[in-house]
Design a protein around this motif. Structure first.
Motif, mmCIF file in Angstrom:
data_model
loop_
_atom_site.group_PDB
_atom_site.id
_atom_site.type_symbol
_atom_site.label_atom_id
_atom_site.label_comp_id
_atom_site.label_asym_id
_atom_site.label_seq_id
_atom_site.Cartn_x
_atom_site.Cartn_y
_atom_site.Cartn_z
ATOM 1 N N UNK A 2 5.825 12.259 1.363
ATOM 2 C CA UNK A 2 7.149 12.825 1.567
ATOM 3 C C UNK A 2 8.220 11.771 1.787
ATOM 4 N N UNK A 3 7.846 10.512 1.928
ATOM 5 C CA UNK A 3 8.824 9.458 2.215
ATOM 6 C C UNK A 3 8.948 8.459 1.086
ATOM 7 N N UNK A 4 8.459 8.787 -0.110
ATOM 8 C CA UNK A 4 8.461 7.805 -1.170
ATOM 9 C C UNK A 4 9.840 7.538 -1.740
ATOM 10 N N UNK A 5 10.761 8.464 -1.604
ATOM 11 C CA UNK A 5 12.073 8.273 -2.219
ATOM 12 C C UNK A 5 13.135 7.781 -1.253
ATOM 13 N N UNK A 31 6.526 5.456 -13.917
ATOM 14 C CA UNK A 31 6.435 4.000 -13.816
ATOM 15 C C UNK A 31 6.580 3.535 -12.366
ATOM 16 N N UNK A 32 5.777 2.536 -11.993
ATOM 17 C CA UNK A 32 5.892 1.865 -10.701
ATOM 18 C C UNK A 32 5.992 0.368 -10.979
ATOM 19 N N UNK A 75 -5.494 -3.550 -7.959
ATOM 20 C CA UNK A 75 -6.694 -2.753 -7.687
ATOM 21 C C UNK A 75 -6.353 -1.300 -7.375
ATOM 22 N N UNK A 76 -5.249 -1.100 -6.669
ATOM 23 C CA UNK A 76 -4.840 0.271 -6.360
ATOM 24 C C UNK A 76 -4.554 1.046 -7.632
ATOM 25 N N UNK A 77 -3.823 0.430 -8.544
ATOM 26 C CA UNK A 77 -3.510 1.099 -9.801
ATOM 27 C C UNK A 77 -4.745 1.421 -10.615
ATOM 28 N N UNK A 135 0.809 -1.219 0.000
ATOM 29 C CA UNK A 135 0.000 0.000 0.000
ATOM 30 C C UNK A 135 0.843 1.269 0.000
ATOM 31 N N UNK A 136 2.115 1.156 0.376
ATOM 32 C CA UNK A 136 2.969 2.333 0.479
ATOM 33 C C UNK A 136 3.765 2.608 -0.802
ATOM 34 N N UNK A 137 3.595 1.774 -1.818
ATOM 35 C CA UNK A 137 4.281 2.040 -3.082
ATOM 36 C C UNK A 137 3.791 3.352 -3.682
ATOM 37 N N UNK A 138 4.726 4.128 -4.212
ATOM 38 C CA UNK A 138 4.417 5.419 -4.798
ATOM 39 C C UNK A 138 4.884 5.449 -6.250
#
Length: 313
Positions: free
Chosen positions: A299-302, A159-160, A42-44, A15-18
């Motif tokens: 703010x923490x995705x990277x 891209x993810x 489903x999230x995408x 769930x935390x993928x950005x």
């Protein structure tokens, strides 16, 4: 709960993928893997993204895979028909002529991203089973070199990706090596916990603190907030930034343990808005030892750093 020591990348729930994340996942249990793939897909789709899923030929057939992902909603069939969702096999994607070419694969994925842009999708996300590599005789170092070469595709955040490595198929050495080239490692199951030791004795706790993981969560808190030898005040660090859910009982356990610290001690807790809401609702403002730092999850995705949006003593 798994405690990781020296893991290269951040360990996060799916769930935390950005957008822009290039992640890997260790695969051991088929049912758990499908739960993660379902959440990923489903999230995408809910975000309006184009979603690609590259399954191994030995996995569920297309009809069963769609049914598993759909859960009776009918959304997956509609997404297939519209082209928003693409289901394919990893052999077709990675070994179109029976051999693997790093350069061709990078070009193909770049072209797929460009087609998604032209079609008007805000993002492209894809998950792929990497079991094709050992079966095709591709050396481990060649796989790692390929994964490292993909970095430029993620630079603009369009891209993810989630690369799934089955330990039985790929072997422990390759699975371990993948963590060195993926900035993020996705937890294999939903609703679990991952605890990582941080420098200075702190803990990073990711996942979900709920009924099924309550005991593990409490044990991790006790270890992180345990007595320290010597005189003077102590400063404890708890990073809950990647905790996507925390039930009231777990929040109460955290506050109770912090409140039990000597008054001269400080427990620094970093978390997102959801855990912060639970803590505040149970009276975090009345615990003087608690220093609460609330961050925007975006703010923490990277990196593993937390951008502090608000402090509550």
């Amino acid at each position: 709960m798994t405690q990781h020591h020296g893991t290269t990348g951040r360990i996060i729930p799916v769930e935390r993928l950005q957008p822009g994340d290039h992640s890997c996942m260790d695969v051991t249990d088929r049912a758990s893997r499908w739960q993660v793939l379902t959440a990923f897909t489903r999230t995408g789709l809910a975000r309006g993204e184009k979603v690609m899923l590259l399954l191994d030929p030995s996995d569920l057939n297309d009809e069963d895979a769609v049914a598993c992902l759909d859960g009776g909603t009918g959304h997956m069939e509609a997404a297939l028909k519209s082209g928003q969702f693409v289901l394919d096999r990893n052999t077709s994607a990675y070994l179109p002529d029976g051999r693997f070419s790093k350069e061709r694969q990078v070009r193909d994925f770049a072209a797929e991203a460009e087609r998604a842009r032209e079609a008007g999708y805000p993002r492209l996300r894809g998950a792929g089973d990497m079991g094709w590599a050992p079966r095709a005789g591709v050396a481990d170092d060649e796989v790692i070199d390929y994964e490292a070469s993909l970095a430029e595709l993620f630079a603009d955040g369009y891209l993810t990706a989630l690369c799934c490595y089955d330990r039985q198929q790929c072997g422990d050495p390759l699975v371990a090596a993948t963590r060195t080239v993926h900035p993020l490692q996705v937890m294999e199951c939903l609703g679990g916990l991952e605890v990582t030791r941080a420098p200075g004795g702190g803990r990073r706790i990711a996942g979900s603190a709920e009924l099924g993981s309550r005991e593990e969560f409490t044990r991790a808190l006790r270890e992180a907030l345990g007595p320290r030898p010597g005189r003077g005040s102590s400063r404890y660090e708890l990073d809950l930034t990647d905790l996507v859910y925390m039930e009231a009982h777990c929040a109460w356990q955290l506050l109770d343990l912090v409140a039990g610290l000597p008054r001269k001690d400080t427990a620094v807790v970093r978390c997102g808005p959801m855990p912060a809401t639970a803590l505040r609702g149970l009276g975090s403002a009345d615990v003087p030892q608690l220093e609460l730092h609330v961050a925007d999850p975006q703010d923490t995705q990277d990196t593993g750093d937390t951008a502090e949006a608000e402090d509550v003593a």
